[in-house]
Write a protein that holds these residues in place. Structure first.
Motif, PDB file in Angstrom:
ATOM      1  N   LEU A 387      38.918  29.356  45.943  1.00 42.06           N
ATOM      2  CA  LEU A 387      39.839  29.250  44.879  1.00 42.06           C
ATOM      3  C   LEU A 387      40.979  28.309  45.175  1.00 42.06           C
ATOM      4  CD1 LEU A 387      40.007  33.141  44.209  1.00 42.06           C
ATOM      5  CD2 LEU A 387      38.721  31.562  43.155  1.00 42.06           C
ATOM      6  N   SER A 388      41.385  27.980  44.085  1.00 40.84           N
ATOM      7  CA  SER A 388      42.701  27.009  44.113  1.00 40.84           C
ATOM      8  C   SER A 388      43.945  27.860  44.045  1.00 40.84           C
ATOM      9  CB  SER A 388      42.685  25.914  42.891  1.00 40.84           C
ATOM     10  OG  SER A 388      42.766  26.228  41.743  1.00 40.84           O
ATOM     11  N   ARG A 389      43.909  29.101  43.378  1.00 35.75           N
ATOM     12  CA  ARG A 389      44.667  29.786  43.201  1.00 35.75           C
ATOM     13  C   ARG A 389      44.378  31.342  43.062  1.00 35.75           C
ATOM     14  NH1 ARG A 389      48.953  29.571  37.813  1.00 35.75           N
ATOM     15  NH2 ARG A 389      50.327  31.346  38.604  1.00 35.75           N
ATOM     16  N   ILE A 390      45.146  32.062  43.485  1.00 35.90           N
ATOM     17  CA  ILE A 390      44.860  33.651  43.634  1.00 35.90           C
ATOM     18  C   ILE A 390      45.620  34.265  42.710  1.00 35.90           C
ATOM     19  CG2 ILE A 390      44.815  35.778  44.913  1.00 35.90           C
ATOM     20  CD1 ILE A 390      44.017  34.158  47.392  1.00 35.90           C
ATOM     21  N   SER A 391      45.331  35.143  41.607  1.00 34.34           N
ATOM     22  CA  SER A 391      46.300  36.018  40.551  1.00 34.34           C
ATOM     23  C   SER A 391      46.310  37.201  40.983  1.00 34.34           C
ATOM     24  CB  SER A 391      45.420  35.436  39.288  1.00 34.34           C
ATOM     25  OG  SER A 391      45.334  34.241  39.200  1.00 34.34           O
ATOM     26  N   VAL A 392      45.961  37.735  41.922  1.00 37.70           N
ATOM     27  CA  VAL A 392      45.960  39.213  41.963  1.00 37.70           C
ATOM     28  C   VAL A 392      46.399  39.551  43.609  1.00 37.70           C
ATOM     29  CG1 VAL A 392      44.165  40.026  40.514  1.00 37.70           C
ATOM     30  CG2 VAL A 392      43.525  39.386  42.857  1.00 37.70           C
ATOM     31  N   LYS A 393      46.712  40.582  43.854  1.00 38.32           N
ATOM     32  CA  LYS A 393      47.251  41.209  45.212  1.00 38.32           C
ATOM     33  C   LYS A 393      46.273  42.228  45.731  1.00 38.32           C
ATOM     34  CE  LYS A 393      52.100  40.143  44.135  1.00 38.32           C
ATOM     35  NZ  LYS A 393      53.507  40.870  43.943  1.00 38.32           N
TER      36      LYS A 393
END
Length: 445
Positions: A387-393
């Motif tokens: 992934l280029s970006r992670i949107s969750v924790k």
């Protein structure tokens, strides 16, 4: 009578000639009767009217005499015939009176029977109305449960009942519509009369419009009751069909869903019951309700369970560029095991969660690069890498279709794409098994 001198022979001859010239009774003058004895001649003058009167009296006497004689001779027969005729007339009148009384009794009995029949019909109709209202509440609840599970019955399965045009004053509502709109429960204020009102206007004769209208309304109610049962059967059949379809597809990928009923005698079983087994009629309303509710409950459980199975694609309308299994490693050029599948995508393309679950990895993980891993329960997990970006924790709960990151090329990657894995425990499973199952269940998910 008078004595006259004897006429001369010449005169007597002339007189005799004159008498022979006209018959007796034709003369206009009086008749003379001449009596001759020797030389003595006696004549008697007779008036014609007197002769007629005497003849009439004699004829009248003869008629009266004959009539009296005949009457005396036939008197007993005539009296007997008259008495017999009078007796026949009396019997005829008595029979007529008896027939009229019988007709009055029959009409009175028919009225009593009609009154009783009308009251029975009315009581049954009101009871059926109450049953229809109570059933409609239950049917509406089942319909709402079915709708939440995406079950809609076409109008060809459950036709909308059409009220009779002649029943303007006896409208019956609360039927099951073709599109299964929740019908309002029937109210007691519907146009059917109360017991007192209806009995006050009870029919006077059998087959009156009131009685026929009650029969028509009763038939319409029976039709609606039948359609309620038909709707429940259709709902149960649809729910059972969908549930069986779910289980059949999930069984092929090794997923077995446990029943929600607690084991008998278990500590969690707080609804212990008992009693003899009394089977329900397969066509009874209670059995139909039970079957529909059980089928919808089962479908709800299965549908809820599938929300935790990764049956959806992580990227919409993305092609698979590398499948699960052995392949030539793109960096070393040697055979290697590819533990997932690769989806083509440009950098920044949205990546979605394929099932409900909890985030257990949200960060960089060696050759996987930026990675998100979701625990779906039952030891089943899904992994999204490069992934280029992670949107969750980590620790966050996500639902189907929620964005968890964006496509990139981090880690051991030759270009922007999504590496997607499914795991049971520590073992990787071909994600296409789940995706193919999801494709087969696409209209049910």
């Amino acid at each position: 009578m008078e004595n006259r001198a004897p006429d001369s022979p010449k005169t007597a001859a002339a007189s005799a000639k004159a008498s022979s010239a006209k018959p007796f009774g034709r003369r206009k003058d009086h008749h003379q009767i001449i009596f001759a004895k020797g030389e003595r001649i006696t004549s008697v003058t007779v008036n014609p009217l007197m002769v007629g009167a005497i003849a009439g009296l004699l004829a009248l006497f003869a008629v009266v005499y004959l009539g009296a004689t005949t009457y005396l001779f036939f008197r007993d027969d005539l009296i007997g015939a008259a008495m017999a005729r009078q007796a026949r007339m009396q019997h005829a009148y008595e029979d007529r009176i008896a027939a009229l009384r019988s007709e009055i009794d029959r009409i009175t009995s028919r009225q009593l029977i009609d009154q009783e029949s009308f009251e029975i019909k009315l009581d049954r109709l009101l009871a059926k109305q109450n049953a229809l209202s109570d059933r409609q509440v239950l049917v509406t609840q089942v319909i709402e449960q079915a709708r939440k599970n995406g079950i809609e019955l076409a109008s060809t399965i459950v036709p909308q009942p059409k009220p009779d045009a002649d029943l303007d004053d006896a409208d019956v509502t609360g039927g099951i519509g073709g599109e299964l709109e929740p019908a309002e429960p029937m109210k007691s204020s519907m146009a059917l009369p109360t017991n007192e009102e209806a009995r006050a206007g009870a029919p006077e004769t059998y087959g009156s419009p009131y009685s026929r209208k009650l029969d028509t309304v009763a038939t319409d109610m029976a039709t609606m009751l039948h359609e309620q049962g038909h709707a429940l059967d259709a709902l149960a059949f649809a729910a059972e069909t969908d549930a069986n379809r779910f289980e059949k597809v999930l069984k092929r990928i090794g997923v077995r869903l446990a029943r929600s009923e607690p084991a008998a005698g278990s500590a969690s079983d707080n609804t212990a019951t008992g009693g003899p087994f009394v089977p329900l009629s397969p066509h009874g309303f209670a059995d139909r309700i039970r079957r529909a509710e059980a089928a919808i409950t089962r479908l709800t459980e299965i549908r809820n369970a599938t929300t935790s199975i990764p049956l959806r694609k992580p990227i919409n309308s993305a092609a698979v560029t590398s499948r699960y299994g052995p392949r030539i490693d793109p960096f070393l050029g040697r055979p290697a095991m590819h533990t997932g599948i690769d989806f083509r995508g440009s950098t920044g393309t949205r990546v979605n969660a394929t099932a409900n679950g909890r985030i257990v990895i949200a960060g960089r993980k060696g050759g996987y690069g930026n990675t998100v891993e979701i625990d779906h329960g039952r030891s089943l997990r899904s992994r999204y890498s490069h992934l280029s970006r992670i949107s969750v924790k980590r620790g966050q709960r996500v639902v189907i279709g929620q964005k968890i990151g964006e496509v990139g090329s981090t880690g051991r990657s030759t270009g922007p794409h999504l590496h997607y894995e499914t795991r049971v425990g520590k073992k990787t499973i071909n994600p296409m098994l789940y995706l193919n199952a999801g494709r087969k269940l696409g209209d049910l998910l």
